[in-house]
Scaffold this motif. Structure first.
Motif, mmCIF file in Angstrom:
data_model
loop_
_atom_site.group_PDB
_atom_site.id
_atom_site.type_symbol
_atom_site.label_atom_id
_atom_site.label_comp_id
_atom_site.label_asym_id
_atom_site.label_seq_id
_atom_site.Cartn_x
_atom_site.Cartn_y
_atom_site.Cartn_z
ATOM 1 N N LEU A 1 -11.420 0.463 -8.404
ATOM 2 C CA LEU A 1 -10.054 0.960 -8.605
ATOM 3 C C LEU A 1 -9.515 1.586 -7.317
ATOM 4 C CD1 LEU A 1 -7.722 1.616 -10.624
ATOM 5 C CD2 LEU A 1 -8.851 3.813 -11.001
ATOM 6 N N ILE A 2 -10.353 2.380 -6.647
ATOM 7 C CA ILE A 2 -9.930 3.031 -5.398
ATOM 8 C C ILE A 2 -9.611 1.990 -4.328
ATOM 9 C CG2 ILE A 2 -10.731 4.495 -3.492
ATOM 10 C CD1 ILE A 2 -12.438 5.988 -5.705
ATOM 11 N N ILE A 3 -10.490 1.004 -4.172
ATOM 12 C CA ILE A 3 -10.287 -0.022 -3.139
ATOM 13 C C ILE A 3 -9.042 -0.856 -3.431
ATOM 14 C CG2 ILE A 3 -11.270 -2.133 -2.148
ATOM 15 C CD1 ILE A 3 -14.056 -0.755 -2.569
ATOM 16 N N PHE A 4 -8.892 -1.318 -4.686
ATOM 17 C CA PHE A 4 -7.700 -2.090 -5.047
ATOM 18 C C PHE A 4 -6.438 -1.257 -4.866
ATOM 19 C CE2 PHE A 4 -10.516 -5.061 -7.430
ATOM 20 C CZ PHE A 4 -10.002 -6.252 -6.921
ATOM 21 N N GLY A 5 -6.527 0.021 -5.226
ATOM 22 C CA GLY A 5 -5.371 0.895 -5.070
ATOM 23 C C GLY A 5 -4.940 1.014 -3.625
ATOM 24 N N LEU A 6 -5.920 1.200 -2.727
ATOM 25 C CA LEU A 6 -5.596 1.365 -1.315
ATOM 26 C C LEU A 6 -5.164 0.054 -0.659
ATOM 27 C CD1 LEU A 6 -8.471 3.815 -0.282
ATOM 28 C CD2 LEU A 6 -6.059 4.373 -0.661
ATOM 29 N N LEU A 7 -5.700 -1.086 -1.150
ATOM 30 C CA LEU A 7 -5.356 -2.370 -0.556
ATOM 31 C C LEU A 7 -4.085 -2.994 -1.141
ATOM 32 C CD1 LEU A 7 -8.873 -4.097 -0.273
ATOM 33 C CD2 LEU A 7 -7.542 -3.018 1.547
ATOM 34 N N ILE A 8 -3.900 -2.822 -2.461
ATOM 35 C CA ILE A 8 -2.786 -3.498 -3.139
ATOM 36 C C ILE A 8 -1.651 -2.545 -3.488
ATOM 37 C CG2 ILE A 8 -2.136 -4.837 -5.183
ATOM 38 C CD1 ILE A 8 -5.040 -5.813 -5.323
ATOM 39 N N GLY A 9 -2.017 -1.386 -4.055
ATOM 40 C CA GLY A 9 -0.984 -0.496 -4.592
ATOM 41 C C GLY A 9 -0.386 0.482 -3.608
ATOM 42 N N ALA A 10 -1.075 0.745 -2.491
ATOM 43 C CA ALA A 10 -0.615 1.774 -1.549
ATOM 44 C C ALA A 10 0.699 1.371 -0.887
ATOM 45 C CB ALA A 10 -1.683 2.024 -0.493
ATOM 46 N N LYS A 11 1.580 2.358 -0.750
ATOM 47 C CA LYS A 11 2.871 2.155 -0.084
ATOM 48 C C LYS A 11 3.033 3.249 0.976
ATOM 49 C CE LYS A 11 4.494 -1.267 -2.705
ATOM 50 N NZ LYS A 11 3.212 -1.606 -3.331
ATOM 51 N N ALA A 12 3.320 2.826 2.213
ATOM 52 C CA ALA A 12 3.436 3.779 3.320
ATOM 53 C C ALA A 12 4.518 4.813 3.058
ATOM 54 C CB ALA A 12 3.721 3.030 4.622
ATOM 55 N N GLU A 13 5.632 4.380 2.452
ATOM 56 C CA GLU A 13 6.729 5.315 2.213
ATOM 57 C C GLU A 13 6.346 6.386 1.176
ATOM 58 O OE1 GLU A 13 7.636 1.489 -0.153
ATOM 59 O OE2 GLU A 13 6.808 2.072 1.793
ATOM 60 N N ILE A 14 5.547 5.995 0.178
ATOM 61 C CA ILE A 14 5.086 6.958 -0.830
ATOM 62 C C ILE A 14 4.119 7.953 -0.186
ATOM 63 C CG2 ILE A 14 3.719 7.241 -2.934
ATOM 64 C CD1 ILE A 14 4.895 4.612 -3.943
ATOM 65 N N TRP A 15 3.162 7.437 0.577
ATOM 66 C CA TRP A 15 2.184 8.292 1.258
ATOM 67 C C TRP A 15 2.875 9.298 2.183
ATOM 68 C CZ3 TRP A 15 -2.949 9.382 1.187
ATOM 69 C CH2 TRP A 15 -3.520 9.975 2.313
ATOM 70 N N ASN A 16 3.809 8.799 3.010
ATOM 71 C CA ASN A 16 4.499 9.680 3.966
ATOM 72 C C ASN A 16 5.339 10.737 3.258
ATOM 73 O OD1 ASN A 16 3.419 8.286 6.141
ATOM 74 N ND2 ASN A 16 5.140 6.852 6.263
ATOM 75 N N ALA A 17 6.000 10.344 2.168
ATOM 76 C CA ALA A 17 6.825 11.307 1.418
ATOM 77 C C ALA A 17 5.957 12.388 0.778
ATOM 78 C CB ALA A 17 7.636 10.578 0.349
ATOM 79 N N ASN A 18 4.790 11.978 0.249
ATOM 80 C CA ASN A 18 3.898 12.950 -0.395
ATOM 81 C C ASN A 18 3.349 13.982 0.595
ATOM 82 O OD1 ASN A 18 4.151 11.903 -2.973
ATOM 83 N ND2 ASN A 18 2.343 10.595 -2.829
ATOM 84 N N TRP A 19 3.190 13.581 1.860
ATOM 85 C CA TRP A 19 2.603 14.472 2.852
ATOM 86 C C TRP A 19 3.637 15.161 3.737
ATOM 87 C CZ3 TRP A 19 -2.345 16.074 2.899
ATOM 88 C CH2 TRP A 19 -3.250 15.366 2.109
ATOM 89 N N GLN A 20 4.925 14.975 3.397
ATOM 90 C CA GLN A 20 5.989 15.548 4.227
ATOM 91 C C GLN A 20 5.939 17.077 4.252
ATOM 92 O OE1 GLN A 20 9.836 13.975 3.284
ATOM 93 N NE2 GLN A 20 10.713 14.592 5.233
ATOM 94 N N ASN A 21 5.745 17.663 3.085
ATOM 95 C CA ASN A 21 5.599 19.124 2.997
ATOM 96 C C ASN A 21 4.247 19.433 2.349
ATOM 97 O OD1 ASN A 21 8.318 19.973 3.946
ATOM 98 N ND2 ASN A 21 8.983 18.821 2.145
#
Length: 476
Positions: free
Chosen positions: A187-207
């Motif tokens: 699940l972790i590998i598929f999530g990082l390879l298929i489901g991950a979105k750069a814009e979501i990651w960057n927004a989550n880490w903005q603050n």
């Protein structure tokens, strides 16, 4: 055949012991708890910090227990450590709390999580399907659902299997733990390879390191800044969930009498199991942050963060079914480890004259069959009580208290019994064990302050053991 001809058979390898550690730790928490943590602390950085801190604290405790397990590789584990470091009274309080709430309450809650997701796949087996109901005062009633019956049936089945010898329980534990470990890694590998979105990651880490309490009002997220004591309260609430998700690693010490070369293998299993689970938990939460916007983690439907993430990865239908199957496998394997190990505490208590005498008798398969069935009965009644959720909240306070007392026992035994052979010595002694004692004590005090409605009843259950001890001691 007389009981004297029966004894525990050391048939569990290092792999088996490691699977018991990891399998007992991983239930349904990793799929759910992140929602409460996210709402409590309000940012990605602090959410990850809570999981990392729980992992570090758990690893320190597990490494510290390695010394105790090497000194006293006997059935009952932590109960024996407390008896040897202090006295039978302190050990009894631990055993009583394990039986009344910690072990049996966890078994009940995990069984209900198992049944809940069986009901998710087949609604007719869910909590809304009522088998029997009787009215009580006012508008209240007592009812038994199909889900409760499924939960109890799973406890009875696993208990029966484990009364037929440790070999059967070992096979179930190894197969189910390997399955859920590979499923979670997948699940972790598929999530990082298929489901991950750069814009979501960057927004989550903005603050990432802002702190806030998040609530939902009329469909809108309301953010309340956390300062001072409010922030400490948020830490307490968050750590309650992350620590409980990481708990039950100590169960392997209860079955020391059935592990080959226990002086070395218990310590190794404690480290390997807790390390593997910590890596999985931290990785899973990083995956959540790469797949889901932060508010969707905080306010996932029914707190099912794992389901929300899987739906983003695999699609709505497949994702939800995937997580449901994973939780069913995970909780079934988790309860096998809890059921298998718990009865060994009652066995040793009975040998000390502090529990039902028959619980200290091994059956024809060299396992404490009577203790297993007593545990089964009480856990089943807790399923019927409908209060298993509250019991879990009470559990973590008692767990922290006894972990602190047990690790403090390392210092006591270094002074009291310096000549007892130690195949391991507590890693980082005295600094790391002392840090654990300070951190865990601080969290217990914070729970008394901010989660008092659960912590005080948890303390009350421990204290109830005092008159019970003197009654048992008098009968003895």
């Amino acid at each position: 055949m007389s009981n004297q001809e029966h004894s525990f058979k050391p048939s569990l390898s290092l792999l088996d012991a490691t699977m018991i550690v990891a399998g007992s730790m991983i239930g349904s928490g990793i799929f759910i708890v992140s929602a409460e943590v996210a709402r409590s602390v309000g940012s990605a950085g602090w959410m990850m910090a809570m999981w990392v801190l729980a992992g570090i604290v758990t690893l320190i405790a597990a490494l510290s227990y390695g010394e105790l397990s090497g000194m006293y590789p006997k059935a009952g584990g932590q109960y024996v450590y407390l008896r040897e470091a202090y006295n039978p009274f302190i050990a009894f309080l631990f055993g009583w709390t394990q039986f009344s709430v910690i072990q049996t309450g966890t078994i009940a809650a995990v069984a209900m999580a198992f049944a809940k997701y069986i009901g998710y796949l087949e609604p007719s087996l869910g909590e809304k399907s009522i088998i029997w109901s009787i009215p009580l005062s006012g508008d209240s009633s007592f009812s038994i659902s199909v889900a409760q019956a499924v939960a109890i049936a799973s406890i009875i089945l696993l208990t029966y299997i484990n009364t037929k010898g440790v070999k059967n329980g070992k096979i179930i534990q190894t197969v189910f733990t390997f399955t859920k470990l590979f499923s979670l890694f997948g699940l972790i590998i598929f999530g990082l390879l298929i489901g991950a979105k750069a814009e979501i990651w960057n927004a989550n880490w903005q603050n990432a390191w802002s702190t806030a309490n998040l609530t939902m009002t009329d469909g809108q997220v309301v953010t309340t800044a956390l300062t001072g004591m409010a922030f400490l309260g948020a830490i307490a609430v968050s750590m309650k969930g992350t620590l409980f998700s990481s708990d039950a690693w100590n169960n392997v010490t209860f079955i020391a009498g059935e592990i080959r070369n226990p002086q070395r293998n218990i310590g190794r299993a404690l480290f390997l199991g807790t390390f593997i689970v910590t890596i999985i938990y931290v990785s899973a939460n990083l995956m959540y942050l790469a797949v889901l916007p932060f508010n969707e983690i905080a306010f996932a439907a029914d707190e099912r963060v794992g389901v929300a993430a899987a739906e983003r990865i695999f699609g709505t239908g497949i994702g939800a079914v995937t997580i449901a199957v994973m939780i069913i496998i995970s909780t079934f394997g988790c309860n096998n480890g809890l059921i298998l190990s718990g009865a060994r505490i009652y066995y040793t208590m009975a040998k000390d004259g502090l529990f039902f005498k028959k619980a200290g008798v091994l059956n024809n398969y060299d396992v404490p069959g009577y203790g297993l069935w007593v545990q089964c009965l009480w856990a089943s009644l807790l399923c019927l009580s409908g209060r298993y959720g509250d019991l879990l909240a009470m559990v973590i306070f008692g767990v922290l208290v006894f972990y602190v007392i047990t690790i403090l026992g390392i210092f006591v035994l270094r002074k009291k019994r310096p000549d007892v052979p130690r195949s391991y010595k507590a890693f980082g002694y005295p600094v790391l064990p002392a840090i654990y004692i300070l951190v865990a004590s601080g969290l217990a005090l914070l729970l008394l302050r901010y989660e008092w409605q659960y912590a005080i009843p948890g303390l009350g259950i421990i204290l109830l053991g005092i008159p019970l001890y003197y009654l048992a001691h008098r009968r003895k």
